[in-house]
Write an enzyme that holds these catalytic residues in place. Structure first.
Site, PDB file in Angstrom:
ATOM      1  N   ARG A 170      89.595  53.562  54.791  1.00 53.70           N
ATOM      2  CA  ARG A 170      90.027  53.563  53.194  1.00 53.70           C
ATOM      3  C   ARG A 170      89.021  54.511  52.383  1.00 53.70           C
ATOM      4  NH1 ARG A 170      88.792  50.065  49.562  1.00 53.70           N
ATOM      5  NH2 ARG A 170      87.069  48.201  49.877  1.00 53.70           N
ATOM      6  N   ARG A 174      89.482  54.616  42.295  1.00 53.91           N
ATOM      7  CA  ARG A 174      89.308  53.714  40.915  1.00 53.91           C
ATOM      8  C   ARG A 174      89.816  54.412  39.891  1.00 53.91           C
ATOM      9  NH1 ARG A 174      83.500  50.666  41.156  1.00 53.91           N
ATOM     10  NH2 ARG A 174      83.558  49.818  43.185  1.00 53.91           N
ATOM     11  N   ARG A 251      72.349  56.122  64.306  1.00 51.56           N
ATOM     12  CA  ARG A 251      71.949  57.342  63.671  1.00 51.56           C
ATOM     13  C   ARG A 251      70.655  56.912  63.068  1.00 51.56           C
ATOM     14  NH1 ARG A 251      73.512  62.177  64.077  1.00 51.56           N
ATOM     15  NH2 ARG A 251      73.042  62.673  61.753  1.00 51.56           N
ATOM     16  N   ARG A 282      70.830  62.545  50.269  1.00 52.91           N
ATOM     17  CA  ARG A 282      70.579  62.173  48.885  1.00 52.91           C
ATOM     18  C   ARG A 282      68.931  62.172  48.525  1.00 52.91           C
ATOM     19  NH1 ARG A 282      72.057  55.841  49.415  1.00 52.91           N
ATOM     20  NH2 ARG A 282      70.365  55.068  51.089  1.00 52.91           N
ATOM     21  N   GLU A 302      66.191  62.178  51.761  1.00 47.26           N
ATOM     22  CA  GLU A 302      66.716  61.396  52.977  1.00 47.26           C
ATOM     23  C   GLU A 302      67.562  62.154  53.819  1.00 47.26           C
ATOM     24  OE1 GLU A 302      69.805  57.909  53.516  1.00 47.26           O
ATOM     25  OE2 GLU A 302      68.376  57.559  52.078  1.00 47.26           O
ATOM     26  N   TYR A 350      76.542  47.022  60.972  1.00 46.42           N
ATOM     27  CA  TYR A 350      75.583  47.249  59.755  1.00 46.42           C
ATOM     28  C   TYR A 350      76.195  46.120  58.855  1.00 46.42           C
ATOM     29  CZ  TYR A 350      74.568  49.118  55.393  1.00 46.42           C
ATOM     30  OH  TYR A 350      74.143  49.400  54.201  1.00 46.42           O
ATOM     31  N   ASP A 352      75.031  44.572  55.017  1.00 44.97           N
ATOM     32  CA  ASP A 352      74.580  44.298  53.560  1.00 44.97           C
ATOM     33  C   ASP A 352      73.658  43.348  53.547  1.00 44.97           C
ATOM     34  OD1 ASP A 352      76.103  46.613  52.411  1.00 44.97           O
ATOM     35  OD2 ASP A 352      78.005  45.459  52.219  1.00 44.97           O
TER      36      ASP A 352
END
Length: 372
Positions: A170, A174, A251, A282, A302, A350, A352
């Site tokens: 997805r 917003r 990666r 970025r 980066e 991954y 958080d």
């Protein structure tokens, strides 16, 4: 003799060690790097806390996790609101009404929804065959071309038409004028940086820390048992098993950091560059994480890089092939009753930061229950 030898002084290892030490267990924490903190390590430059391994913004929806980290640091009120640059155009992220208004001149959610729906309908994509078609079927042509395509191709090092559709399940749209990237209730940056937070975790009685120690050279996959009752391993799970089934893929990320003799370089902590022709993904301006007023500034460009064995692994490549390979290693890990595999490398996923803490707390709770 230690109760636990913990390989990796990152967030998972630090939380686990802290919790076990609270319950009287003796822990040795080692790390092959010359510092603690893992990838959330911050170092001071020009009075600025620099995120050496990329931007880390703490966020969580769970009050118990927020309360837990606030034991070790005071958090500021930083809200992650990155912007994206495509050519000479600038857009707010995540995709919200500010983004759509800048892109199409619309003012209301109904207008934005209609514009996106028209673009999706014109494409007539029923079963997306790759990431490009999947993204187009979710956000339409304009958002995809300007804000998804180039950035994604730089991250993965290949064309979106060569990437599987399931990578993007997805793309959140917003329809409010809200630039807050995260929906989580709690968000911020530890005042004084993440390294101080981890230091406080590891300062508990019963924890010994040794940096610059290579686990395989110092102990080996069997020799550690002469030092501890149990092992907590947060390194690459495939490396632990000597790549028996082959290498898992990652990666990796390369940073170019420089000090600039100006107060404010880009006006925001994180600016994404979404055009494929810009080589970096970025630019991070570290002082803005803590609302700094220093006379100089520090920026990091980066770059997403194809990982090869021997390089620092950052992000697991979660495709079907690697999923099958990881399950083979996970089966080997389950057979090791005196070894806990944790963190993004030990569990090949991954995480958080709040999820790392939650996972480490769960592991510590299970271990403490064994001693009751």
């Amino acid at each position: 003799m230690y109760h636990y030898l913990i390989v990796g002084a990152g967030l998972y290892g630090a939380v686990f060690a802290h919790e076990m030490a609270k319950n009287g267990k003796k822990c040795l924490v080692i790390d092959k790097r010359n510092h603690i903190g893992g990838n959330i390590y911050t170092e001071e430059m020009e009075g600025i806390q620099v995120h050496r391994y990329g931007a880390h913004i703490f966020h969580t929806s769970k009050k118990e996790i927020w309360d837990y980290v606030n034991q070790f640091a005071e958090f500021n009120h930083y809200i992650n609101s990155p912007v994206a640059i495509y050519g000479d155009e600038l857009y707010n992220l995540p995709f919200n009404m500010n983004t759509f208004s800048k892109m199409w001149g619309v003012k209301t959610p109904a207008e934005a929804k209609q514009k996106i729906a028209e673009q999706i309908a014109s494409l007539q994509i029923t079963e997306p065959r790759n990431l490009e078609e999947q993204a187009l079927s979710l956000v339409g042509t304009d958002v995809y071309e300007k804000l998804v395509k180039g950035y994604t191709e730089k991250q993965w090092g290949r064309s979106c038409t060569e990437l599987p559709a399931f990578i993007i399940k997805r793309l959140p749209l917003r329809f409010t004028y809200d630039n807050n990237y995260f929906n989580d209730r709690y968000q911020g940056i530890p005042v004084g940086g993440y390294t101080a937070l981890v230091e406080k975790m590891l300062a508990a009685d019963g924890i010994e820390v040794r940096i610059g120690i290579d686990f395989f050279a110092e102990y080996g996959v069997d020799g550690w048992r002469d030092a501890a009752e149990k092992l907590v391993f947060t390194g690459p799970i495939d490396e632990f098993f000597a790549y028996e089934y082959g290498h898992l893929e990652y990666r990796t990320v390369h940073f170019e950091t420089e000090v600039l003799s100006e107060e404010n370089y880009q006006g925001n902590a994180v600016v994404n560059y979404t055009h494929r022709d810009v080589p970096y993904t970025r630019v991070i301006e570290h002082k803005h994480f803590e609302f700094g007023k220093q006379e100089k500034t520090v920026i990091s460009k980066e770059y997403s890089v194809e990982w090869k064995p021997g390089m620092e692994p950052y992000y697991p490549v979660n495709n079907e092939e690697n999923g099958v390979l990881y399950e083979k290693y996970r089966a080997l890990a389950k057979a090791q009753s005196d070894i806990i595999f944790g963190g993004r490398l030990g569990q090949y996923r991954y995480f958080d930061m709040d999820k790392v803490i939650e996972s480490a707390l769960e592991s510590a709770e299970k271990e403490n229950a064994l001693y009751e």
